[in-house]
Write a protein that holds these residues in place. Structure first.
Motif, short mmCIF file in Angstrom:
data_model
loop_
_atom_site.label_atom_id
_atom_site.label_comp_id
_atom_site.label_asym_id
_atom_site.label_seq_id
_atom_site.Cartn_x
_atom_site.Cartn_y
_atom_site.Cartn_z
N VAL A 41 1.46 -0.56 -11.45
CA VAL A 41 2.71 -0.31 -12.16
C VAL A 41 2.56 -0.66 -13.64
CG1 VAL A 41 5.13 -1.01 -12.37
CG2 VAL A 41 4.16 -0.55 -10.12
N THR A 42 1.91 -1.78 -13.93
CA THR A 42 1.68 -2.18 -15.32
C THR A 42 0.83 -1.15 -16.04
OG1 THR A 42 1.86 -4.52 -14.77
CG2 THR A 42 0.70 -3.98 -16.80
N GLU A 43 -0.21 -0.66 -15.40
CA GLU A 43 -1.08 0.36 -16.00
C GLU A 43 -0.28 1.62 -16.32
OE1 GLU A 43 -4.86 1.83 -17.32
OE2 GLU A 43 -4.26 -0.18 -16.74
N ILE A 44 0.59 2.02 -15.41
CA ILE A 44 1.42 3.20 -15.64
C ILE A 44 2.35 2.97 -16.82
CG2 ILE A 44 3.29 4.60 -14.68
CD1 ILE A 44 1.94 4.19 -11.92
N GLU A 45 2.99 1.80 -16.85
CA GLU A 45 3.94 1.49 -17.92
C GLU A 45 3.27 1.36 -19.28
OE1 GLU A 45 5.77 -2.08 -16.51
OE2 GLU A 45 7.16 -1.00 -15.21
N ASN A 46 2.02 0.90 -19.31
CA ASN A 46 1.35 0.61 -20.58
C ASN A 46 0.52 1.76 -21.13
OD1 ASN A 46 2.42 -1.94 -20.76
ND2 ASN A 46 0.72 -2.88 -19.70
N THR A 47 0.44 2.85 -20.43
CA THR A 47 -0.33 3.98 -20.93
C THR A 47 0.57 5.19 -21.07
OG1 THR A 47 -1.03 4.58 -18.71
CG2 THR A 47 -2.52 3.19 -19.96
N CYS B 11 0.85 -1.20 0.00
CA CYS B 11 0.00 0.00 0.00
C CYS B 11 0.89 1.25 0.00
CB CYS B 11 -0.92 0.00 1.21
SG CYS B 11 -2.02 -1.44 1.29
N ASP B 12 1.92 1.22 0.83
CA ASP B 12 2.87 2.35 0.87
C ASP B 12 3.56 2.52 -0.47
OD1 ASP B 12 2.26 2.73 3.55
OD2 ASP B 12 4.02 1.62 4.27
N ARG B 13 3.94 1.42 -1.08
CA ARG B 13 4.62 1.49 -2.38
C ARG B 13 3.69 2.02 -3.46
NH1 ARG B 13 8.16 -3.65 -3.57
NH2 ARG B 13 8.93 -2.24 -5.16
N ALA B 14 2.42 1.68 -3.39
CA ALA B 14 1.44 2.18 -4.37
C ALA B 14 1.34 3.70 -4.25
CB ALA B 14 0.08 1.54 -4.15
N ARG B 15 1.30 4.21 -3.04
CA ARG B 15 1.26 5.67 -2.85
C ARG B 15 2.55 6.30 -3.36
NH1 ARG B 15 -0.75 6.75 3.20
NH2 ARG B 15 1.05 5.43 3.61
N GLU B 16 3.68 5.67 -3.07
CA GLU B 16 4.97 6.21 -3.50
C GLU B 16 5.08 6.29 -5.02
OE1 GLU B 16 7.83 3.66 -1.63
OE2 GLU B 16 7.42 4.47 0.36
N VAL B 17 4.60 5.27 -5.73
CA VAL B 17 4.69 5.28 -7.19
C VAL B 17 3.76 6.36 -7.76
CG1 VAL B 17 2.99 3.51 -7.86
CG2 VAL B 17 5.05 3.80 -9.18
N CYS B 18 2.62 6.58 -7.13
CA CYS B 18 1.73 7.67 -7.58
C CYS B 18 2.42 9.02 -7.41
CB CYS B 18 0.42 7.65 -6.80
SG CYS B 18 -0.68 6.30 -7.26
N GLU B 19 3.08 9.19 -6.28
CA GLU B 19 3.81 10.45 -6.04
C GLU B 19 4.98 10.58 -6.99
OE1 GLU B 19 4.63 10.49 -1.85
OE2 GLU B 19 2.48 10.50 -1.37
N GLN B 20 5.66 9.49 -7.27
CA GLN B 20 6.81 9.51 -8.18
C GLN B 20 6.40 10.02 -9.56
OE1 GLN B 20 8.61 5.66 -8.70
NE2 GLN B 20 9.88 6.33 -10.39
N TYR B 21 5.20 9.62 -10.03
CA TYR B 21 4.73 10.02 -11.35
C TYR B 21 3.77 11.21 -11.29
CZ TYR B 21 6.93 5.94 -13.37
OH TYR B 21 7.85 5.02 -13.80
N SER B 22 3.67 11.86 -10.14
CA SER B 22 2.79 13.01 -9.94
C SER B 22 1.35 12.71 -10.33
CB SER B 22 3.31 14.22 -10.73
OG SER B 22 4.61 14.56 -10.33
N LEU B 23 0.87 11.54 -9.94
CA LEU B 23 -0.49 11.13 -10.22
C LEU B 23 -1.38 11.50 -9.04
CD1 LEU B 23 0.30 7.58 -11.64
CD2 LEU B 23 -0.25 9.64 -12.94
N THR B 24 -2.56 12.00 -9.35
CA THR B 24 -3.52 12.35 -8.32
C THR B 24 -4.16 11.08 -7.78
OG1 THR B 24 -3.98 14.42 -9.46
CG2 THR B 24 -5.59 13.70 -7.81
N TYR B 25 -4.16 10.94 -6.46
CA TYR B 25 -4.74 9.75 -5.86
C TYR B 25 -5.35 10.08 -4.50
CZ TYR B 25 -0.81 9.38 -2.61
OH TYR B 25 0.10 9.63 -1.62
N LYS B 26 -6.28 9.22 -4.08
CA LYS B 26 -6.82 9.27 -2.73
C LYS B 26 -6.49 7.95 -2.07
CE LYS B 26 -10.82 12.25 -3.25
NZ LYS B 26 -12.29 12.31 -3.21
N TYR B 27 -5.94 8.02 -0.88
CA TYR B 27 -5.63 6.83 -0.12
C TYR B 27 -6.67 6.68 0.98
CZ TYR B 27 -3.22 3.36 2.63
OH TYR B 27 -2.90 2.22 3.31
#
Length: 90
Positions: free
Chosen positions: A76-82, A13-29
């Motif tokens: 991660v796959t979704e980010i890589e594939n879009t 869960c922490d890593r999912a938030r980190e990858v969103c922040e890494q790619y400047s993606l808007t998210y709600k946790y």
């Protein structure tokens, strides 16, 4: 918008938030074990899972633009594939 349902003790869960922040993606946790809002978040998670006719057995459980994508690896796959990070454009 990305919605991540998780727990405070979950490394994925922490890593999912980190990858969103890494790619400047808007998210709600939404922490399902939060002392104050956990019950409401769990209820929301169950409602979304029922609506999408899926069974949630682990966290993180991630929706992107109201589409269930899965957990951390699928994020991660979704980010890589879009090209535009999940907006549907390839």
């Amino acid at each position: 918008m990305i919605e991540i349902y998780g727990k405070s003790t979950c490394n994925w869960c922490d890593r999912a938030r980190e990858v969103c922040e890494q790619y400047s993606l808007t998210y709600k946790y939404k922490s399902v074990d939060d002392r104050f809002d956990g019950e409401a978040h769990m209820s929301s998670l169950k409602e979304k899972a029922t609506k999408d006719d899926i069974t949630i057995t682990t966290v993180p459980a991630i929706w992107w633009n109201d589409k269930f994508i899965g957990g951390f690896n699928e994020l991660v796959t979704e980010i890589e594939n879009t090209r535009n990070f999940g907006d549907g454009a390839f």
